[in-house]
Scaffold this active site. Structure first.
Site, short mmCIF file in Angstrom:
data_model
loop_
_atom_site.label_atom_id
_atom_site.label_comp_id
_atom_site.label_asym_id
_atom_site.label_seq_id
_atom_site.Cartn_x
_atom_site.Cartn_y
_atom_site.Cartn_z
N LYS A 8 -1.27 -4.73 -3.28
CA LYS A 8 0.14 -4.91 -2.96
C LYS A 8 0.52 -4.01 -1.80
CE LYS A 8 3.93 -3.03 -3.90
NZ LYS A 8 4.75 -3.17 -2.68
N GLY A 44 1.11 6.93 -2.36
CA GLY A 44 2.55 6.87 -2.13
C GLY A 44 3.19 8.18 -2.53
N SER A 45 4.43 8.13 -2.92
CA SER A 45 5.14 9.39 -3.22
C SER A 45 4.69 9.96 -4.57
CB SER A 45 6.64 9.14 -3.26
OG SER A 45 6.96 8.41 -4.43
N THR A 46 4.83 11.27 -4.67
CA THR A 46 4.46 11.94 -5.92
C THR A 46 5.28 11.43 -7.09
OG1 THR A 46 3.64 13.90 -4.80
CG2 THR A 46 4.37 14.19 -7.06
N GLY A 87 3.92 8.18 -8.16
CA GLY A 87 2.60 8.43 -8.74
C GLY A 87 2.70 8.90 -10.18
N GLU A 100 -3.10 9.18 -4.66
CA GLU A 100 -3.07 9.96 -3.43
C GLU A 100 -1.59 10.07 -3.08
OE1 GLU A 100 -3.43 9.51 0.72
OE2 GLU A 100 -2.73 11.37 -0.20
N CYS A 115 1.03 11.92 4.66
CA CYS A 115 1.01 12.75 3.44
C CYS A 115 0.40 14.12 3.71
CB CYS A 115 0.23 12.03 2.35
SG CYS A 115 -1.27 11.26 2.96
N GLU A 136 8.84 17.61 0.54
CA GLU A 136 8.25 16.77 1.58
C GLU A 136 9.35 15.97 2.26
OE1 GLU A 136 5.74 13.53 0.30
OE2 GLU A 136 4.29 13.99 1.88
#
Lengths: 477, 344, 289
Positions: A183, A235-237, A240, A257, A291, A388
């Protein structure tokens, strides 16, 4: 008054072979989605590029079933030698269609053509090339004598390196014998769909690769599908962590990641001019949408003034503007949402008392733009040193000794990357030993190679992509 | 910051011209240090400490930066400007054992009017010849803005006594050279005798009198970028008006990272002292494309102030024809051929 | 237009040295026949001087080839495979003639040879990952070991397997960054000559692989004694002749690979030949502020 202005040098937009609409790719064919088609825009001018099919739950079901069939009947039992040749074909096709992919990527993502042409597309091809060579050598990869694929991989990728992230996910998974449901991000679906076309041109058996455009709901459906054996997410933490919660108890294998807040550490004996380049590359490459960006500059106090002066002088040569212009260094921010986040955190930086600086920069009227920005006088307690930003914003802190640099660098729940600048080899190794980060660049930054494992510690995720280690995620021992 | 989304802004189409009368080049008072560097060259030990204390150069990083700048795409009006600027920055050179008065006469004619078909083409900056041909060159350049540069100091090897080298300089100056291109003693440099090299440059500068001094570092023999940085600073401290890469007799000559490091040196020297010195790249620059790329390097490293023949030169011979061919192509729209330009 | 039978333009089979196709400086040639005795062609019969020239070419090519990135070597070798595939039909004919095989059998060997080449193309950027290591020494030192190509490898190619066997001995040496002087099968040299044409039309730099046709025993002794050859592969040498060659090789301490003369070339080759021509370099560096 400048003596010599560079004339516009645009890459031709026609090369992208943009279509009015794009379908999803399921079971070897391009088909309409059952969801609500959405538009993807060019962030440099907000113009619509194309309409894209959205995959809903039933599309996900179909795709996963196709992937499972392909795994059971074809791909999962194919000798590695044959899988390898498919992947070599894909690598070659990416090289053949390199310029088309690069221009399309710059249109959809906003990044300068110089980067998509010289970094994104060649690395994507190289990734397929590298993993093609592992497909028939898995028994030598240190994964045990009988490494077997896991089955169907559900893979969700971000918008910052759309084609490259697709390559990072698909190549190792396919090499190991898995089939994939991918995706792409909702703001950047196009190059993944051209990659699907490339899979067709390579005669990849139907169902081995499926590409489902959509947004969060589509991603959640892929991740949550019971017939998906392995989930990979970049993607973003925050998302995740959501995914990790979602698959808890399901037995699915997972790699993540996620985000980072990397420290780029410059010691007093650093090769200064190259350190400046490394800092610039570290946070302004890809508009800071990276990232592993070097978003915290930790500079030894004894050279801080000198370094900052050089850095500011260098920032004044950066060219911001049309991503298709070959001389552009800084492109557009990918979306209005991301621009708002960057602005918000920059505002917070000022409110927290840091000093903000940007080179004088005229921004285009339309599109999403943010000038390269420095904050000096930042401390570890500031939000702009901890959160971030994912934009072209550098927070500058100082340190006195290696121990202090280390403590500050490690003082974060993230742990993706770090940079060390010093001419002293022993100090590079001493710092590298102690920095809690999955990727450490010494006297360089933002270097990627399919042979080199990449991934984070702690909240930057787990699992590695690239190298022999990158196979681990896709193999049952 | 530059905004590349703009429509074409007016681009200067005028070439750089070297007009000796209003050149304002700075030169240091003979033998004294720029105040900012105090006693850096007071003695051999101080000089070595200063030079070895300069920040190091990471070779891979320098290569990458130069290569990145070389991807700039210079088109249309900016290309025309660059081509004409480059022509005006060339030191048209002949340094062969077989050189004769006739050869030099031909060189000077081309220097004055590089394009036989187009008198609007700017002349080059200088001709560069051996000392015994300087007088002849001068006679052919009367009334032109083209100046005469002479190599000297036992060019190209520099392997002779200081007395011989200074006599070589005196001959050239006496014959009327406007610029002297000296070579440093690479043997002394590579064996760490920096003060010897420094003192020689100071002595040559004195012997130059009114002539401007270019100091050839012979970067191909210096081998490392750290050495290029050190030699650049050494030459600048000693009073050289220009630092120059090569004699053209050794490969490699001018390379992108070498040019980068030398441009950084003059930039940093100017930032510290207010005194702008020049850079000359010689050897290995054969195509117009390369010349334009190096102009990009100048602009984005030292800055636009250096885009003038007072502060930037390219030593070349065959380069001129490629510049002329590209210039003609920009004017006519079609590719030209060698037969439409003069040989030499 | 009446159809008449057309006379073919026959190929002259030459040596492949330094990216070029010279005849033997000796001017010699020898007759090549099918196993049943039918005349196929005159092949160049290489001499001592051709060996000398080939080693010079291989040595000259070594710095560039070993200094290229592993990725680049992999790309170049994959391109060779593309060229091999393009000539598949030609190879099928030549291998069939050389080895007295049916078309079907020849096809399967040619396919195996192409796939074998692809297998090795994919090894270039992985050898260091399986044969290198970071070593946990008991002190404040970073210690790592890396494989490095040994240099010029002289290879006596298998006598019977004219293409698959040839590919199986050449590819691992060059995948690892070495350059090669190879002597093809004495009685079955023609597929090697066509392979040389494939190499010449790929992106393989001149001199990385040099192919000599001729008499194995004669050429092997010159290679074994050559002081600028770093390694020697005895696969195509008769057992009776090997001892003397091993003695000659000792004069500059060559790495000798005693390859089996006629194994099952279709089996998985393993990594023995990849590793055989690699040196291991171990580096120490202190760790401290």
């Amino acid at each position: 008054m400048p003596t010599w202005d560079y004339a516009p040098a645009p890459e031709s937009r026609e090369t992208a072979r943009l279509r009015e609409s794009y379908q999803m790719f399921v079971d070897g064919k391009f088909v309409d989605g059952s969801g609500t088609a959405f538009k993807t825009i060019n962030p440099a001018d907000e113009a619509v590029l194309a309409e894209v099919a959205e995959a809903n739950q039933s599309d996900v079901d179909t795709a996963v079933a196709a992937a499972r069939r392909a795994f059971d009947r074809t791909w999962g039992r194919m000798p590695g030698r044959e899988r390898s040749k498919y992947l070599f074909r894909i690598a070659r096709l990416i090289q053949e269609r390199a310029r088309e992919l690069a221009v399309l990527e710059s249109l959809d993502n906003g990044k300068p053509i110089k980067e998509s042409r010289d970094v994104d597309v060649p690395l994507a091809a190289a990734h397929f090339f590298y993993y093609a060579g592992w497909a028939d050598k898995l028994e030598y990869a240190g994964l045990g004598p009988n490494p077997r694929p896991l089955g169907v991989a559900g893979q969700v990728i971000p918008w910052n390196f759309p084609l490259l992230m697709a390559a990072w996910k698909l190549a190792p998974a396919l090499a190991a014998g898995n089939t994939c449901v991918l995706k792409p991000a909702e703001t950047t679906p196009l190059t993944a769909l051209v990659l699907a076309e490339i899979c067709q041109q390579a005669d990849l058996p139907p169902g081995v690769v499926n590409v489902l455009p959509g947004a969060g709901a589509t991603g959640a459906a892929v991740v949550g599908h019971p017939a998906v054996d392995k989930v990979a997410f970049t993607g973003s933490t925050d998302v995740g962590k959501e995914i990790q919660r979602q698959i808890a108890g399901t037995g699915k294998k997972l790699t993540l990641e996620l985000g980072g807040k990397a420290a780029n550490i410059v010691f007093e004996d650093a090769p200064l001019d190259q350190a400046v380049e490394g800092i610039v590359n570290g946070i302004f490459f890809n508009q800071g949408h990276v990232c592993c960006a070097g978003s915290r500059l930790l500079v030894q106090e004894s050279i801080a003034d000198e370094l900052l002066e050089s850095l500011k002088r260098r920032l004044a040569t950066l060219r911001l503007g049309d991503p298709l212009d070959k001389n552009t260094d800084i492109g557009a921010i990918n979306s209005a949402v991301q621009l708002a986040k960057i602005r918000e955190l920059s505002g917070i930086g000022e409110a927290e008392g840091a000093q903000r600086w940007s080179p004088p920069c005229a921004l285009p009227d339309r599109g999403f733009w943010f000038p390269p920005t420095l904050f000096t006088g930042v401390s570890q307690a500031h939000r702009i040193a901890r959160e971030e930003i994912f934009g072209p914003v550098l927070s500058v802190l100082t340190f006195r000794t290696p121990d202090e640099a280390l403590a500050k660098a490690n003082n974060t729940p993230y742990g993706l990357s770090a940079g060390i600048w010093t001419e002293k080899g022993s100090r590079i190794l001493w710092m590298a030993n102690r920095l809690r980060a999955g990727v450490i660049w010494a006297n360089t930054f933002n270097r990627f190679d399919p042979a080199a494992p990449f991934g984070g510690y702690q909240e930057s995720g787990f699992g590695r992509e690239g190298g022999r280690h990158g196979l681990e995620a896709y193999v049952a021992h | 910051m530059h905004r590349s989304l703009s429509t074409d802004s007016a681009i200067h189409a005028e070439a750089c011209r070297v007009d000796s009368s209003d050149v304002t080049r700075s030169s240091t008072v003979l033998g004294t240090q720029p105040r900012e560097f105090g006693d850096a060259a007071a003695d051999a030990t101080s000089l070595r400490r200063f030079l070895h204390g300069l920040p190091g150069v990471d070779e891979v990083g320098a290569q990458a930066r130069a290569a990145g700048l070389f991807t700039r795409s210079i088109k249309k009006a900016s290309k025309v400007w660059a081509l004409e600027a480059a022509i005006g920055m060339v030191d048209l050179t002949t340094l062969e054992g077989a050189d004769t008065a006739g050869k030099v006469a031909g060189l000077c004619a081309k220097a004055r009017q590089p394009d036989p078909a187009d008198p609007s083409c700017p002349p080059v900056a200088a001709v560069c010849v051996y000392p015994d041909l300087v007088a002849g060159a001068r006679s052919h350049l009367v009334g032109s803005s083209v100046v005469v540069a002479s190599v000297a100091t036992a060019f190209p090897s520099g392997r002779a006594s200081l007395r011989t080298k200074l006599a070589d300089v005196a001959d050239a100056v006496e014959a009327g050279a406007d610029e002297i291109d000296m070579v440093i003693d690479r043997g002394a440099f590579l064996s760490g005798h920096y003060k010897t090299v420094y003192d020689e440059i100071v002595a040559v500068k004195e012997a130059c009198g009114p002539a401007h001094l270019k100091v050839i570092l012979e970067t191909g023999e210096l081998s490392t970028l750290d050495n290029v940085r050190r030699a650049s600073w050494l030459a600048l401290l000693a009073g050289g008006d220009f630092i120059k890469t090569s004699t053209g007799k050794v490969t490699p000559a001018a390379t992108p990272p070498v040019a980068l490091v030398m441009l950084e040196a003059v930039r940093d020297f100017a930032a510290a002292t207010g005194d702008r010195r020049g850079v000359k790249l010689a050897g290995g620059i054969r195509t117009a494309k390369d010349a334009i790329r190096y102009l990009v390097l100048v602009k984005e490293t030292a800055g636009e102030d250096w885009l003038t023949s007072d502060l930037f030169r390219i030593g070349a011979s065959s380069l001129v024809n490629d510049l002329l061919m590209q210039r003609t192509k920009e004017q006519t729209g079609v590719y030209s051929g060698n037969d439409y330009f003069s040989v030499d | 237009m009446p159809t008449e039978s057309r006379l073919s333009v026959r190929k002259t089979y030459k040596l492949y040295i330094g990216g070029k196709f010279p005849r033997s400086e000796s001017g010699r040639s020898y007759e090549v026949h099918t196993p049943r005795g039918a005349f196929l062609a005159n092949a160049a019969q290489a001499s001592r001087k051709d060996v000398r020239d080939a080693v010079v070419a291989a040595r000259k090519a070594f710095a560039g080839w070993s200094g290229a990135t592993a990725y680049n070597r992999g790309q170049v070798l994959y391109r060779v495979a593309e060229m091999l595939e393009g000539r598949r039909a030609q190879f099928v004919d030549e291998v069939g003639d050389a080895e007295g095989l049916t078309a079907r059998r020849a096809e399967s060997l040619v396919d195996a040879a192409i796939d074998r080449w692809v297998w090795y193309a994919g090894w270039t950027d992985k050898i260091a990952q399986i044969a290198g290591s970071s070593n946990p020494v008991a002190g404040p030192y970073f210690n790592f070991s890396l494989p490095e190509p040994t240099g010029v490898v002289a290879i006596l190619a298998p006598q019977k397997s004219s293409l698959l066997g040839l590919v199986s001995v050449l590819a691992p040496a060059v995948a690892g960054g070495n350059t090669v002087v190879a002597v093809s099968a004495q009685d079955r040299p023609l597929p090697a000559s066509t392979l040389a044409e494939v190499l010449a039309t790929s992106d393989l730099p001149d001199g990385v692989i040099n192919l000599l046709t001729g008499f194995t025993a004669e050429l092997a002794s010159w290679l074994a004694a050559h002081m600028d050859v770093n390694a020697l592969d005895l696969t195509g040498v008769a057992v009776a002749d090997r001892t003397e060659l091993e003695r000659l090789a000792a004069d500059n301490v060559k790495r000798v690979f005693r390859g089996a003369a006629d194994p099952d070339w279709t089996a998985d080759p393993g990594i023995e030949r990849l590793i055989a021509y690699q040196e291991t370099k171990t580096v120490w560096h202190p760790i401290g502020i």
